[in-house]
Design an enzyme around this catalytic site. Structure first.
Site, mmCIF file in Angstrom:
data_model
loop_
_atom_site.group_PDB
_atom_site.id
_atom_site.type_symbol
_atom_site.label_atom_id
_atom_site.label_comp_id
_atom_site.label_asym_id
_atom_site.label_seq_id
_atom_site.Cartn_x
_atom_site.Cartn_y
_atom_site.Cartn_z
ATOM 1 N N ARG A 49 69.800 23.694 53.957
ATOM 2 C CA ARG A 49 68.920 23.982 55.084
ATOM 3 C C ARG A 49 67.612 23.196 55.018
ATOM 4 O O ARG A 49 67.179 22.608 55.998
ATOM 5 C CB ARG A 49 68.561 25.466 55.112
ATOM 6 N N THR A 50 67.002 23.224 53.843
ATOM 7 C CA THR A 50 65.730 22.516 53.699
ATOM 8 C C THR A 50 65.943 21.020 53.897
ATOM 9 O O THR A 50 65.156 20.351 54.563
ATOM 10 C CB THR A 50 65.123 22.805 52.314
ATOM 11 N N LYS A 78 72.463 8.457 32.902
ATOM 12 C CA LYS A 78 72.554 7.125 32.301
ATOM 13 C C LYS A 78 71.408 6.875 31.330
ATOM 14 O O LYS A 78 71.225 5.767 30.837
ATOM 15 C CB LYS A 78 72.530 6.049 33.387
ATOM 16 N N ARG A 99 63.168 18.020 45.919
ATOM 17 C CA ARG A 99 63.451 19.386 45.487
ATOM 18 C C ARG A 99 64.089 19.335 44.111
ATOM 19 O O ARG A 99 64.967 18.504 43.856
ATOM 20 C CB ARG A 99 64.380 20.081 46.464
ATOM 21 N N HIS A 127 56.915 26.170 47.170
ATOM 22 C CA HIS A 127 57.722 25.634 48.266
ATOM 23 C C HIS A 127 56.781 25.580 49.468
ATOM 24 O O HIS A 127 56.914 26.349 50.413
ATOM 25 C CB HIS A 127 58.926 26.545 48.503
#
Ligand SMILES: [Zn+2]
Lengths: 300, 152
Positions: A49-50, A78, A99, A127
């Site tokens: 959603r974000t 890696k 995020r 957030h």
């Protein structure tokens, strides 16, 4: 404002300015142009959603996005350092929207790269774009952020969203009512912060009968996993499910908000009432994120 | 327990004295100071003090502490004072204060914090001087200074 990392970095004036810009973008009075601008969406933790909301915000301004997503940072596997990953991406993109479950990672990213960084959620920490879209929804429906009475319901202990909202609304002299099972109460560090600012709050045992003085009721999900005993969950849940019948006698201007996704904490019979606002709230997220990106890119 | 003078603390010719350390904290202070063979160290524990009732004291010969060492001692014992001695004379005396910004001296106790996961230098800000509370600049969690691990 160069980055958006934490609500704690924002002054009241900066918040209000951002609300104004979001409002003007929504009305079409400001049309930011992000043509030839590229946002890198780095989602080291899934949040469809974000991510969609940011992707939409960028594309609504004719901008482009590149997306790196997945639970693992592929370059980290890696052996590349996080700083190297960021520095490489900063060569391609004009803004990083990130995020991650790692707390403080956006703050660090902003120190490493010289393009703007937006925190789209860093673990249990912050957030800020969610908090800002919530504030935008409140000011849009109430005409002001000052001196409102706000009910916060659900998981108030672990809910990052309600913590940010409580702290942000405290800047505007809000009064709070908290609705949660006893072991999911608002943590004391938040309550101490509120008390220090002389913000009134009370803890209510249940929703029913306690909604008459509210301007905003913000409902969040109570996760089954939080309960040790499934029977306790069933019992507690009933007290914190909002139903249409509980809304008799509430103020006309009351709006019910929810960060979505909803499970069953708001009964679908509430959806048809004038009070339901959660879907518009999601739409407001796009305007708010457009405003944030535009401000950080110096476009408005 | 009956307070006793464990040793008599002698004057030093050149070096640093940290006085008015709250009783019981001096061994932690010693731990945090980087000492070499050059440095004779004298420790006084549980001495009578007009200011604190009981205090500890440490004298380090031929040594001026680094800014980082002074800062960790300030966090541990903000009540303490730092005295520089030259030729048996006090050349400066300074009341310790906890710095507003604390760079690279505290290990963030939050295992999910970027500083622990990426091994980057920590940064804390002093959130309450009275309550000795610091906040991580990255994960934003607050901790009591007495509960965190310090490094120099
Ligand atoms: Zn931290």
């Amino acid at each position: 404002m160069k980055n958006l990392i934490s609500m704690r970095d924002l002054s009241k004036d900066e918040i209000l300015h951002l609300m104004d810009i979001a409002g003007e973008i929504e009305k079409g009075n400001i049309v930011p142009d992000m043509q030839r601008k590229l946002a890198a969406l780095l989602f080291f933790e899934p949040s469809t959603r974000t991510m969609f909301s940011f992707d939409t915000a960028m594309k609504r301004m004719n901008g482009n996005t590149v997306i790196m997503s997945g639970t693992k940072n592929t370059s980290a596997q890696k052996g590349e350092s996080f700083a190297d990953t960021l520095l490489t991406i900063a060569q391609y993109a004009d803004i990083i929207i990130m995020r991650s479950p790692i707390e403080g990672s956006s703050r660090y990213a902003a120190e490493v790269v010289d393009i703007p960084v937006v925190n789209a959620g860093d673990g249990a920490n912050q957030h800020p774009t969610q908090a800002l879209l919530d504030l935008y929804s409140i000011v849009k429906t109430q005409g002001t952020l000052e001196n409102l009475t706000i009910g916060l319901a659900g998981d108030l202990r672990f809910g990052r969203t309600v913590h940010s909202l409580a702290q942000a609304m405290a800047l505007f002299g809000a009064k709070f009512k908290f609705f949660s099972p006893s072991f999911l109460q608002m943590p004391s560090y938040i309550k101490d912060d509120l008390a220090e600012k002389n913000i009134q709050f009370e803890e209510c045992p249940e929703l029913d009968g306690n909604l008459d003085d509210l301007d905003i009721l913000y409902v969040t999900r109570v996760q089954r996993e939080r309960f040790a005993d499934p029977e306790e969950y069933e019992k507690a849940r009933g007290s914190y499910i909002l139903r249409k019948s509980m809304l008799d006698g509430v103020k006309d201007n009351l709006r019910v908000m929810h960060p979505l996704p909803r499970v069953d904490e708001i009964h679908t019979d509430v959806d048809v009432t004038q009070y339901a606002y959660y879907f518009q709230q999601a739409k407001n997220g796009v305007y708010t994120r457009q405003a944030i990106i535009s401000i950080l890119m110096g476009e408005v | 327990m009956k307070p006793v003078k464990l040793i008599k603390v002698n004057a030093i010719k050149n070096g640093t004295v940290i006085d008015h350390i709250p009783a019981g904290k001096v061994l932690k202070v010693v731990d945090l100071v980087n000492l070499t063979g050059e440095n004779s160290v004298m420790i006084g524990m549980n001495l009578t003090s007009a200011k604190l009732g009981r205090k500890d004291i440490i004298k380090i010969e031929n040594r001026v502490l680094s800014a980082d060492e002074v800062n960790v001692i300030a966090m541990l014992a903000p009540e303490a004072s730092l005295i520089i001695i030259k030729d048996f004379a006090v050349v400066s005396k300074q009341q310790l204060t906890i710095p507003r910004e604390i760079d690279g001296l505290i290990v963030c106790p939050n295992p999910k914090c970027i500083t622990n996961i990426e091994g980057i230098k920590s940064r804390f800000t002093l959130s309450s001087e009275d309550k000795k509370i610091v906040r991580c600049a990255y994960c934003e969690k607050k901790y009591e200074i007495d509960d965190v691990e310090m490094i120099v």
